[in-house]
Design a protein around this motif. Structure first.
Motif, PDB file in Angstrom:
ATOM      1  N   ARG A   1       0.806  -1.226   0.000  1.00  0.00           N
ATOM      2  CA  ARG A   1       0.000   0.000   0.000  1.00  0.00           C
ATOM      3  C   ARG A   1       0.833   1.267   0.000  1.00  0.00           C
ATOM      4  O   ARG A   1       0.369   2.319  -0.413  1.00  0.00           O
ATOM      5  CB  ARG A   1      -0.908   0.019   1.220  1.00  0.00           C
ATOM      6  CG  ARG A   1      -1.990  -0.994   1.152  1.00  0.00           C
ATOM      7  CD  ARG A   1      -2.947  -0.772   2.302  1.00  0.00           C
ATOM      8  NE  ARG A   1      -3.494  -2.063   2.669  1.00  0.00           N
ATOM      9  CZ  ARG A   1      -4.000  -2.353   3.836  1.00  0.00           C
ATOM     10  NH1 ARG A   1      -4.029  -1.459   4.781  1.00  0.00           N
ATOM     11  NH2 ARG A   1      -4.473  -3.541   4.072  1.00  0.00           N
ATOM     12  N   ALA A   2       2.045   1.169   0.537  1.00  0.00           N
ATOM     13  CA  ALA A   2       2.858   2.374   0.692  1.00  0.00           C
ATOM     14  C   ALA A   2       4.334   1.998   0.667  1.00  0.00           C
ATOM     15  O   ALA A   2       4.691   0.829   0.839  1.00  0.00           O
ATOM     16  CB  ALA A   2       2.513   3.062   2.010  1.00  0.00           C
TER      17      ALA A   2
ATOM     18  N   GLY B   1       8.074   2.878   2.359  1.00  0.00           N
ATOM     19  CA  GLY B   1       8.832   3.504   3.426  1.00  0.00           C
ATOM     20  C   GLY B   1      10.301   3.210   3.237  1.00  0.00           C
ATOM     21  O   GLY B   1      10.670   2.242   2.560  1.00  0.00           O
TER      22      GLY B   1
ATOM     23  N   GLU C   1      11.820   9.983  -3.181  1.00  0.00           N
ATOM     24  CA  GLU C   1      10.571  10.706  -3.451  1.00  0.00           C
ATOM     25  C   GLU C   1      10.507  11.126  -4.916  1.00  0.00           C
ATOM     26  O   GLU C   1       9.454  11.033  -5.559  1.00  0.00           O
ATOM     27  CB  GLU C   1      10.441  11.918  -2.528  1.00  0.00           C
ATOM     28  CG  GLU C   1       9.227  12.776  -2.767  1.00  0.00           C
ATOM     29  CD  GLU C   1       7.891  12.058  -2.580  1.00  0.00           C
ATOM     30  OE1 GLU C   1       6.896  12.517  -3.167  1.00  0.00           O
ATOM     31  OE2 GLU C   1       7.825  11.044  -1.858  1.00  0.00           O
TER      32      GLU C   1
ATOM     33  N   SER D   1       7.566   9.822  -7.178  1.00  0.00           N
ATOM     34  CA  SER D   1       6.578  10.810  -7.627  1.00  0.00           C
ATOM     35  C   SER D   1       6.460  10.822  -9.143  1.00  0.00           C
ATOM     36  O   SER D   1       5.384  11.149  -9.676  1.00  0.00           O
ATOM     37  CB  SER D   1       6.896  12.194  -7.073  1.00  0.00           C
ATOM     38  OG  SER D   1       8.111  12.679  -7.590  1.00  0.00           O
TER      39      SER D   1
ATOM     40  N   LEU E   1       3.567   7.995  -7.074  1.00  0.00           N
ATOM     41  CA  LEU E   1       3.675   7.441  -5.722  1.00  0.00           C
ATOM     42  C   LEU E   1       4.513   8.372  -4.858  1.00  0.00           C
ATOM     43  O   LEU E   1       5.132   9.307  -5.354  1.00  0.00           O
ATOM     44  CB  LEU E   1       4.306   6.045  -5.772  1.00  0.00           C
ATOM     45  CG  LEU E   1       3.597   5.023  -6.663  1.00  0.00           C
ATOM     46  CD1 LEU E   1       4.438   3.771  -6.793  1.00  0.00           C
ATOM     47  CD2 LEU E   1       2.215   4.700  -6.119  1.00  0.00           C
ATOM     48  N   HIS E   2       4.547   8.075  -3.550  1.00  0.00           N
ATOM     49  CA  HIS E   2       5.312   8.933  -2.641  1.00  0.00           C
ATOM     50  C   HIS E   2       5.902   8.107  -1.501  1.00  0.00           C
ATOM     51  O   HIS E   2       5.392   7.034  -1.170  1.00  0.00           O
ATOM     52  CB  HIS E   2       4.418  10.037  -2.058  1.00  0.00           C
ATOM     53  CG  HIS E   2       3.875  10.936  -3.114  1.00  0.00           C
ATOM     54  ND1 HIS E   2       4.619  11.944  -3.671  1.00  0.00           N
ATOM     55  CD2 HIS E   2       2.679  10.958  -3.734  1.00  0.00           C
ATOM     56  CE1 HIS E   2       3.901  12.546  -4.597  1.00  0.00           C
ATOM     57  NE2 HIS E   2       2.725  11.969  -4.658  1.00  0.00           N
TER      58      HIS E   2
ATOM     59  N   ALA F   1       6.002   7.287   2.087  1.00  0.00           N
ATOM     60  CA  ALA F   1       4.997   7.440   3.145  1.00  0.00           C
ATOM     61  C   ALA F   1       5.624   7.457   4.525  1.00  0.00           C
ATOM     62  O   ALA F   1       5.054   8.025   5.455  1.00  0.00           O
ATOM     63  CB  ALA F   1       3.973   6.305   3.062  1.00  0.00           C
ATOM     64  N   ALA F   2       6.789   6.817   4.664  1.00  0.00           N
ATOM     65  CA  ALA F   2       7.386   6.693   5.995  1.00  0.00           C
ATOM     66  C   ALA F   2       8.903   6.636   5.915  1.00  0.00           C
ATOM     67  O   ALA F   2       9.471   6.111   4.958  1.00  0.00           O
ATOM     68  CB  ALA F   2       6.863   5.436   6.685  1.00  0.00           C
TER      69      ALA F   2
ATOM     70  N   CYS G   1      10.136  15.624   6.673  1.00  0.00           N
ATOM     71  CA  CYS G   1       9.015  14.695   6.827  1.00  0.00           C
ATOM     72  C   CYS G   1       7.740  15.444   7.211  1.00  0.00           C
ATOM     73  O   CYS G   1       6.663  15.170   6.662  1.00  0.00           O
ATOM     74  CB  CYS G   1       9.347  13.623   7.864  1.00  0.00           C
ATOM     75  SG  CYS G   1      10.545  12.392   7.268  1.00  0.00           S
TER      76      CYS G   1
ATOM     77  N   ILE H   1       5.200  13.000   5.633  1.00  0.00           N
ATOM     78  CA  ILE H   1       5.811  11.672   5.747  1.00  0.00           C
ATOM     79  C   ILE H   1       5.892  11.303   7.224  1.00  0.00           C
ATOM     80  O   ILE H   1       6.361  12.097   8.038  1.00  0.00           O
ATOM     81  CB  ILE H   1       7.229  11.659   5.116  1.00  0.00           C
ATOM     82  CG1 ILE H   1       7.152  12.004   3.627  1.00  0.00           C
ATOM     83  CG2 ILE H   1       7.914  10.321   5.346  1.00  0.00           C
ATOM     84  CD1 ILE H   1       8.511  12.259   2.977  1.00  0.00           C
ATOM     85  N   THR H   2       5.454  10.128   7.581  1.00  0.00           N
ATOM     86  CA  THR H   2       5.524   9.671   8.967  1.00  0.00           C
ATOM     87  C   THR H   2       6.962   9.294   9.292  1.00  0.00           C
ATOM     88  O   THR H   2       7.591   8.532   8.557  1.00  0.00           O
ATOM     89  CB  THR H   2       4.605   8.454   9.188  1.00  0.00           C
ATOM     90  OG1 THR H   2       3.275   8.821   8.828  1.00  0.00           O
ATOM     91  CG2 THR H   2       4.635   7.997  10.640  1.00  0.00           C
TER      92      THR H   2
END
Length: 194
Positions: free
Chosen positions: A18-19, A21, A34, A38, A42-43, A45-46, A67, A72-73
């Protein structure tokens, strides 16, 4: 980083992930990941990096700020420095000698008196443990701490730390004491982010 970032794109696009990191990446590497993602919609996420009162290079390097700006987490691992910042260990009560933790931390425990005292003092003002104080500090910095737990009580204490609000003065005192310790806590698989 270039290779693996490109190779994760079809995995995310297929729905198998899903993401995306990254871990142990410096600011330049995070920005490059990134950029690659991008271009495909997409990006990142963490980000998961070593971050504690004894090791704040991700903050000094601007990673925490980046972040926050980019949504970004930031997952902070080693917040308790494998037990060195829990109050359970000190120069008179070392970690098991033959353990990896003992080999890494026992030699520096005599330099942690100031930070351990500050964690205890500030914790007592909030009626919490030194561990909870270190966790509350990491939360106050906008990170999500990753902590190792082996007991139900540790999970409950970590959850309770989420409700603690340290003052700016308390945060500064903890950081000053952490800096004064002047210790190097990176493990062999890590790099400094500065």
């Amino acid at each position: 980083m270039e290779r693996w970032t490109k190779e994760i794109i079809p995995v995310v696009k297929s729905g198998k992930a899903r993401a995306v990191g990254v871990s142990n990446h410096n600011l330049e590497e995070i920005k490059r990941a990134e950029e690659i993602l991008s271009a495909e919609g997409l990006h990142v996420a963490a980000v998961q990096n070593h971050y504690s009162l004894l090791h704040r290079s991700s903050e000094r390097a601007g990673i925490l700020d980046y972040c926050k700006e980019e949504g970004i987490t930031f997952y902070a691992y080693m917040v308790l420095e494998q037990g060195a910042l829990t109050g359970k260990y000190d120069k008179d009560h070392l970690m098991p000698e033959r353990s990896g933790r003992g080999k890494s931390y026992n030699g520096i425990m005599d330099k942690l008196d100031g930070i351990l005292a500050a964690l205890k003092e500030i914790g007592e003002a909030h009626n919490i443990t030194p561990s909870q104080t270190a966790i509350a500090w990491a939360l106050a910095k906008g990170t999500l701490p990753i902590i190792g737990v082996t007991k139900v009580k540790q999970v409950e204490e970590a959850a309770a730390a989420m409700d603690v609000r340290l003052t700016e003065e308390e945060i500064q005192k903890l950081e000053q004491e952490g800096d004064k310790a002047g210790v190097h806590t990176l493990r062999v698989w890590e790099k400094d982010m500065d």
